[in-house]
Design an enzyme around this catalytic site. Structure first.
Site, PDB file in Angstrom:
ATOM      1  N   CYS A 152       0.836  -1.201   0.000  1.00 46.81           N
ATOM      2  CA  CYS A 152       0.000   0.000   0.000  1.00 46.81           C
ATOM      3  C   CYS A 152       0.873   1.255   0.000  1.00 46.81           C
ATOM      4  O   CYS A 152       1.870   1.342   0.719  1.00 46.81           O
ATOM      5  CB  CYS A 152      -0.907  -0.015   1.228  1.00 46.81           C
ATOM      6  N   CYS A 166       0.373   5.341   6.724  1.00 50.08           N
ATOM      7  CA  CYS A 166      -0.172   5.138   8.084  1.00 50.08           C
ATOM      8  C   CYS A 166       0.932   4.544   8.967  1.00 50.08           C
ATOM      9  O   CYS A 166       1.400   3.421   8.703  1.00 50.08           O
ATOM     10  CB  CYS A 166      -1.389   4.222   8.025  1.00 50.08           C
ATOM     11  N   CYS A 204       0.982   0.842  10.277  1.00 51.21           N
ATOM     12  CA  CYS A 204       0.543  -0.255   9.404  1.00 51.21           C
ATOM     13  C   CYS A 204       1.674  -1.095   8.797  1.00 51.21           C
ATOM     14  O   CYS A 204       2.585  -0.580   8.148  1.00 51.21           O
ATOM     15  CB  CYS A 204      -0.348   0.290   8.298  1.00 51.21           C
ATOM     16  N   CYS A 219     -15.572 -10.181   7.546  1.00 51.92           N
ATOM     17  CA  CYS A 219     -15.072  -8.842   7.227  1.00 51.92           C
ATOM     18  C   CYS A 219     -13.811  -8.963   6.370  1.00 51.92           C
ATOM     19  O   CYS A 219     -12.837  -9.593   6.780  1.00 51.92           O
ATOM     20  CB  CYS A 219     -14.758  -8.122   8.541  1.00 51.92           C
ATOM     21  N   CYS A 263     -18.933  -7.609   5.488  1.00 59.02           N
ATOM     22  CA  CYS A 263     -18.308  -6.325   5.792  1.00 59.02           C
ATOM     23  C   CYS A 263     -17.054  -6.210   4.925  1.00 59.02           C
ATOM     24  O   CYS A 263     -16.364  -7.206   4.704  1.00 59.02           O
ATOM     25  CB  CYS A 263     -17.950  -6.263   7.271  1.00 59.02           C
ATOM     26  N   CYS A 282     -19.285   1.000   9.981  1.00 53.45           N
ATOM     27  CA  CYS A 282     -18.439   0.465  11.041  1.00 53.45           C
ATOM     28  C   CYS A 282     -17.243   1.407  11.097  1.00 53.45           C
ATOM     29  O   CYS A 282     -16.482   1.511  10.134  1.00 53.45           O
ATOM     30  CB  CYS A 282     -18.014  -0.961  10.677  1.00 53.45           C
ATOM     31  N   ARG A 340     -16.642  -2.969  19.454  1.00 57.49           N
ATOM     32  CA  ARG A 340     -15.843  -4.173  19.182  1.00 57.49           C
ATOM     33  C   ARG A 340     -14.432  -4.071  19.741  1.00 57.49           C
ATOM     34  O   ARG A 340     -13.691  -3.134  19.438  1.00 57.49           O
ATOM     35  CB  ARG A 340     -15.775  -4.418  17.668  1.00 57.49           C
TER      36      ARG A 340
END
Ligand code: SAM
Ligand code: DTB
Ligand code: SF4
Length: 387
Positions: A103, A107, A110, A147, A178, A238, A310
């Site tokens: 990616c 971030c 990450c 998900c 999801c 979410c 969650r």
């Protein structure tokens, strides 16, 4: 105490924390309940008829909740939790990384950013049949929601067809679906809705103020825009964040305020505790105190009383007792399965053993599933999810 009086007392306890009134649970009278309810109604008339569900939280109110003695905060959060949920039921979602690594975003937490040197490689988008194999396994293990995540900055139109096929196929298994694929425009959100997607996960991650310390390649407002597209397409939102990234408590306050003051509370609110990944800028981050995680869950429960909260990344480092306190604080959903996206999560058996010790039951699309037993996986019973 009659049930009606008990309910009203619950309402008053909850009301007092948002009105600033100094009322303890034992001193409350019915007339004070009414007075506080009136006060609440004035305060909450803006967007909601329901006094508990507010989208006009102030920093001072949230800070006051955080600063409560832990036992008072837990009591209030648990009281609120019991108003809207069965306190002994936990919803299970299983995660699958359908496109790993590579990616371009920065971030700082990450493992999948190509800017950092981590152990995670880059893969292509997984094909539908492989995704289905994982989904069936998750379903057999007791997960009600599947998900799927992709290490993308945003969804590209050329991928929407494949993603839509995957959604429809998983939905046809009878699971809730999801996706978390990065930024999404309105047309793409409509296509996913049409394909049968139930939830879209897109985290705001932290407070607007701390956000630039974490990510520079897309803005906090970009995130909010995606959440608007998701909501307007009729998908369930979410959205949550990560704590323990070196932020201060005021940023955790800001994170929860931004979530709760969205036009509508997200249906699911994942609270992640940073999993430090070697090679990322946050790889050596000092571990956050577990009680701060418990407090954050409790405050989220009080601010978004009807949302699923969650317990997400970081459950391994919380341990059994830390997780139990989070359930007490109002967490009622977990990511289930021994892997999150790229990092480890508790083993299914460990989770089931913990649930058994705590008397918790799992919930599938509103149905309570009798607790699976503690035997190792593959016990042979057709009724047990340990296959
Ligand atoms: N690429 C998409 C995106 O960023 O929106 C979807 C996948 S992304 C990995 C999903 C979320 O996982 C992030 O927004 C972040 O909140 C959480 N996350 C990622 N790495 C994490 C870590 N090391 N610790 C805790 N949470 C993490
Ligand atoms: C969320 O809030 N947490 C999940 C899910 N949504 C996609 C992801 C956690 C990732 C933890 C780090 C990893 O495994 O790479
Ligand atoms: Fe990419 Fe998502 Fe990781 Fe950010 S969190 S680097 S967007 S995969």
């Amino acid at each position: 105490m009659g049930a009606q009086v008990a309910m009203e007392n619950e309402a008053s306890i909850v009301s007092s924390e948002v009105s600033g009134a100094e009322i303890s649970g034992h001193e409350v009278t019915i007339s004070s309940v009414e007075a506080i309810a009136d006060q609440m109604e004035n305060k909450t008339s803006e967007l909601s008829a329901d006094a508990d569900v507010r989208t006009n939280w102030t920093v001072e109110e949230i800070e006051a909740l955080y600063e409560l003695p832990l036992m008072d905060l837990l009591f209030r959060a648990q009281t609120m939790h019991r108003k809207y949920f069965d306190p002994n039921k936990v919803q299970l979602s299983t995660l699958l990384n359908i496109k790993e690594g590579g990616c371009a975003e920065d971030c700082k937490y990450c493992s999948q950013s190509s800017r950092y040197s981590t152990d995670v490689g880059a893969s292509k988008l997984m094909d539908k049949d492989t995704v289905l194999e994982y989904a069936k396994k998750a379903q057999a293990n007791g997960s009600g929601r599947f998900c799927m995540g992709a290490a993308w900055r945003n969804v590209k139109d050329r991928d929407i067809g494949k993603i839509a096929e995957i959604v429809t196929a998983v939905k046809d298994l009878g699971m809730e679906t999801c996706m978390t694929l990065g930024m999404l425009n309105r047309d793409q959100a409509d296509s996913l809705k049409e394909a049968g997607l139930d939830y879209y996960n897109h985290n705001i991650d932290t407070s607007p103020e701390y956000y630039p310390e974490v990510i520079t390649t897309r803005s906090f407002d970009d995130r909010i825009e995606t959440l608007g597209n998701v909501r307007e397409a009729g998908l369930n939102v979410c959205s949550g964040g990560i704590i323990g990234m070196g932020e201060e408590r005021k940023d955790r306050v800001g994170l929860l305020m931004a979530l709760a003051n969205l036009p509508k509370h997200p249906g699911s609110v994942p609270i992640n505790m940073l999993v430090p990944v070697k090679g990322t800028p946050f790889g050596d981050m000092k571990r956050l105190d577990s009680f701060e995680m418990v407090r954050t869950v409790a405050v989220a429960r009080l601010m978004m009383p009807k949302s699923y909260v969650r317990l997400s990344a970081g459950r391994r480092s919380l341990g059994d007792e830390g997780q139990a306190l989070c359930f007490m604080a109002g967490a009622n959903s977990i990511f289930y399965g021994d892997k999150l996206l790229t990092t480890a999560n508790p083993e299914e058996n460990e989770d089931m053993a913990l649930f058994e010790r705590l008397g918790l039951k799992t919930e599938q699309k509103g149905v309570v599933v009798e607790q699976q037993h503690e035997a190792p996986r593959g016990c042979g019973s057709p009724d047990c999810g340990c296959i």
